[in-house]
Design a protein around this motif. Structure first.
Motif, PDB file in Angstrom:
ATOM      1  N   ILE A  16      11.156 -37.418 -20.205  1.00 21.74           N
ATOM      2  CA  ILE A  16       9.989 -37.880 -19.456  1.00 21.74           C
ATOM      3  C   ILE A  16      10.415 -38.411 -18.094  1.00 21.74           C
ATOM      4  N   LYS A  17      11.520 -39.149 -18.052  1.00 23.00           N
ATOM      5  CA  LYS A  17      12.016 -39.673 -16.781  1.00 23.00           C
ATOM      6  C   LYS A  17      12.373 -38.540 -15.828  1.00 23.00           C
ATOM      7  N   LYS A  18      12.972 -37.470 -16.362  1.00 19.63           N
ATOM      8  CA  LYS A  18      13.306 -36.319 -15.520  1.00 19.63           C
ATOM      9  C   LYS A  18      12.046 -35.682 -14.966  1.00 19.63           C
ATOM     10  N   TRP A  19      11.050 -35.476 -15.820  1.00 17.83           N
ATOM     11  CA  TRP A  19       9.802 -34.865 -15.357  1.00 17.83           C
ATOM     12  C   TRP A  19       9.121 -35.726 -14.303  1.00 17.83           C
ATOM     13  N   ARG A  20       9.239 -37.035 -14.435  1.00 15.21           N
ATOM     14  CA  ARG A  20       8.549 -37.931 -13.512  1.00 15.21           C
ATOM     15  C   ARG A  20       9.326 -38.163 -12.217  1.00 15.21           C
ATOM     16  N   ARG A  21      10.653 -38.224 -12.295  1.00 17.47           N
ATOM     17  CA  ARG A  21      11.422 -38.732 -11.168  1.00 17.47           C
ATOM     18  C   ARG A  21      12.448 -37.769 -10.560  1.00 17.47           C
ATOM     19  N   ASP A  22      12.888 -36.771 -11.302  1.00 19.60           N
ATOM     20  CA  ASP A  22      13.910 -35.871 -10.777  1.00 19.60           C
ATOM     21  C   ASP A  22      13.312 -34.997  -9.668  1.00 19.60           C
ATOM     22  N   ARG A  62       1.110 -23.907 -11.158  1.00 18.13           N
ATOM     23  CA  ARG A  62       0.756 -24.230 -12.554  1.00 18.13           C
ATOM     24  C   ARG A  62       1.605 -25.404 -13.050  1.00 18.13           C
ATOM     25  N   GLY A  63       2.344 -25.980 -12.124  1.00 13.00           N
ATOM     26  CA  GLY A  63       3.207 -27.133 -12.380  1.00 13.00           C
ATOM     27  C   GLY A  63       4.177 -27.233 -11.216  1.00 13.00           C
ATOM     28  N   GLU A  64       4.549 -28.469 -10.848  1.00 15.55           N
ATOM     29  CA  GLU A  64       5.403 -28.655  -9.677  1.00 15.55           C
ATOM     30  C   GLU A  64       6.502 -29.680  -9.920  1.00 15.55           C
ATOM     31  N   SER A  65       7.657 -29.420  -9.330  1.00 17.60           N
ATOM     32  CA  SER A  65       8.681 -30.451  -9.166  1.00 17.60           C
ATOM     33  C   SER A  65       8.336 -31.233  -7.901  1.00 17.60           C
ATOM     34  N   LEU A  66       9.036 -32.329  -7.667  1.00 16.13           N
ATOM     35  CA  LEU A  66       8.826 -33.072  -6.422  1.00 16.13           C
ATOM     36  C   LEU A  66       9.263 -32.231  -5.225  1.00 16.13           C
ATOM     37  N   SER A  67      10.277 -31.404  -5.407  1.00 11.23           N
ATOM     38  CA  SER A  67      10.724 -30.510  -4.349  1.00 11.23           C
ATOM     39  C   SER A  67       9.620 -29.542  -3.945  1.00 11.23           C
ATOM     40  N   MET A  68       8.926 -28.989  -4.920  1.00 13.67           N
ATOM     41  CA  MET A  68       7.814 -28.074  -4.646  1.00 13.67           C
ATOM     42  C   MET A  68       6.670 -28.810  -3.964  1.00 13.67           C
ATOM     43  N   THR A  69       6.417 -30.039  -4.391  1.00 10.35           N
ATOM     44  CA  THR A  69       5.379 -30.860  -3.753  1.00 10.35           C
ATOM     45  C   THR A  69       5.730 -31.089  -2.290  1.00 10.35           C
ATOM     46  N   GLU A 101      12.663 -40.628   5.700  1.00 12.68           N
ATOM     47  CA  GLU A 101      13.793 -41.549   5.652  1.00 12.68           C
ATOM     48  C   GLU A 101      15.115 -40.859   5.312  1.00 12.68           C
ATOM     49  N   GLU A 102      15.052 -39.533   5.156  1.00  9.70           N
ATOM     50  CA  GLU A 102      16.245 -38.740   4.844  1.00  9.70           C
ATOM     51  C   GLU A 102      16.975 -39.286   3.618  1.00  9.70           C
ATOM     52  N   ILE A 103      16.202 -39.548   2.583  1.00  7.82           N
ATOM     53  CA  ILE A 103      16.758 -40.084   1.332  1.00  7.82           C
ATOM     54  C   ILE A 103      17.364 -38.937   0.524  1.00  7.82           C
ATOM     55  N   PRO A 104      18.598 -39.076   0.054  1.00  5.74           N
ATOM     56  CA  PRO A 104      19.213 -38.003  -0.732  1.00  5.74           C
ATOM     57  C   PRO A 104      18.384 -37.657  -1.972  1.00  5.74           C
ATOM     58  N   GLU A 105      18.423 -36.397  -2.353  1.00  6.70           N
ATOM     59  CA  GLU A 105      17.628 -35.937  -3.485  1.00  6.70           C
ATOM     60  C   GLU A 105      17.935 -36.707  -4.766  1.00  6.70           C
ATOM     61  N   ASN A 106      19.186 -37.113  -4.927  1.00  4.33           N
ATOM     62  CA  ASN A 106      19.557 -37.814  -6.165  1.00  4.33           C
ATOM     63  C   ASN A 106      19.141 -39.280  -6.159  1.00  4.33           C
ATOM     64  N   CYS A 107      18.487 -39.713  -5.067  1.00  9.14           N
ATOM     65  CA  CYS A 107      18.023 -41.103  -4.990  1.00  9.14           C
ATOM     66  C   CYS A 107      16.495 -41.212  -4.925  1.00  9.14           C
ATOM     67  N   VAL A 108      15.796 -40.087  -5.072  1.00  8.80           N
ATOM     68  CA  VAL A 108      14.335 -40.139  -4.920  1.00  8.80           C
ATOM     69  C   VAL A 108      13.664 -40.958  -6.018  1.00  8.80           C
ATOM     70  N   ASP A 109      14.351 -41.113  -7.150  1.00  5.94           N
ATOM     71  CA  ASP A 109      13.751 -41.899  -8.234  1.00  5.94           C
ATOM     72  C   ASP A 109      13.631 -43.376  -7.863  1.00  5.94           C
TER      73      ASP A 109
END
Length: 222
Positions: free
Chosen positions: A109-115, A142-149, A188-196
């Motif tokens: 669930i955390k991955k779906w919400r924050r990754d 039909r579903g999106e990651s944050l990257s797609m958003t 803010e040029e936040i790294p992808e691994n810190c978006v959570d």
């Protein structure tokens, strides 16, 4: 150049703890009051809003309207766009978050919400209304990651928001938790691994000031 980002006030789904995505739910009474208080804070800060961008979902639209009313800017142009919609949560839409955590586990669930790149289970078929009738079906997920958003939010920033900022306008962008997280991550040029770590509370105005090169000079929560 000043930009105000604000997430909608508490929605019925926030209160009931289920995924909404592109589901169109209303504000709670608390959410409406939060929006009004946000508008008052903007007014008291001395800011004068020149235009507003909103999603096509009523929790965003109503929040923006209440903010503008309290900020004495009800007359300014408003642009409603699907590009500011909440992230499309696919087959999770309408389902209780706690129940899904029991079913799939908290880590998933955390991955779906924050990754940044994790895509939720896709919905088989969207049940969308006429607000999307003129949109190319190939753009409707039909579903999106944050990257797609992020990829659908950024053209709005580049093509419509930046020109207004360059024109000296103070711009209000009223979006959703994830559409704003995507924009904040980019600005803010936040790294992808810190978006959570990006937190966007309900109805809390975030003020950005930029220099002529669109470098952030200051960021303040009002």
């Amino acid at each position: 150049m000043k930009l105000i980002l604000i997430r909608h006030g508490e929605s019925e789904a926030n209160f009931a703890n289920y995924w909404t995505g592109w589901l169109d739910v209303d504000l709670t009474d608390k959410g409406s009051q939060q929006a009004r208080e946000a508008g008052k804070r903007i007014k008291n800060s001395g800011l004068m809003i020149d235009c507003a961008f909103e999603s096509v979902l009523k929790r965003s639209i109503k929040t923006a309207e209440l903010v503008l009313e309290e900020a004495k800017a009800i007359f300014v142009p408003e642009v409603k766009t699907w590009r500011l919609n909440e992230r499309h949560y696919g087959d999770l839409i309408g389902k209780n978050k706690d129940e899904m955590a029991e079913r799939f586990g908290k880590d998933q669930i955390k991955k779906w919400r924050r990754d940044f790149n994790e895509v939720p289970p896709l919905i088989k078929k969207n049940q969308l209304d006429r607000r999307y009738k003129n949109l190319d079906p190939r753009l409707i997920p039909r579903g999106e990651s944050l990257s797609m958003t992020s990829k659908r939010v950024l053209p709005l920033w580049q093509d419509q928001v930046i020109p207004r900022l360059k024109n000296g306008e103070t711009v209000l962008v009223c979006g959703h938790g994830n559409s704003l997280r995507a924009l904040i991550q980019y600005l803010e040029e936040i790294p992808e691994n810190c978006v959570d770590e990006i937190q966007v509370p309900n109805a809390t105005p975030i003020l950005y000031s930029f220099d002529s090169n669109f470098t952030i000079k200051n960021k303040t929560e009002l």
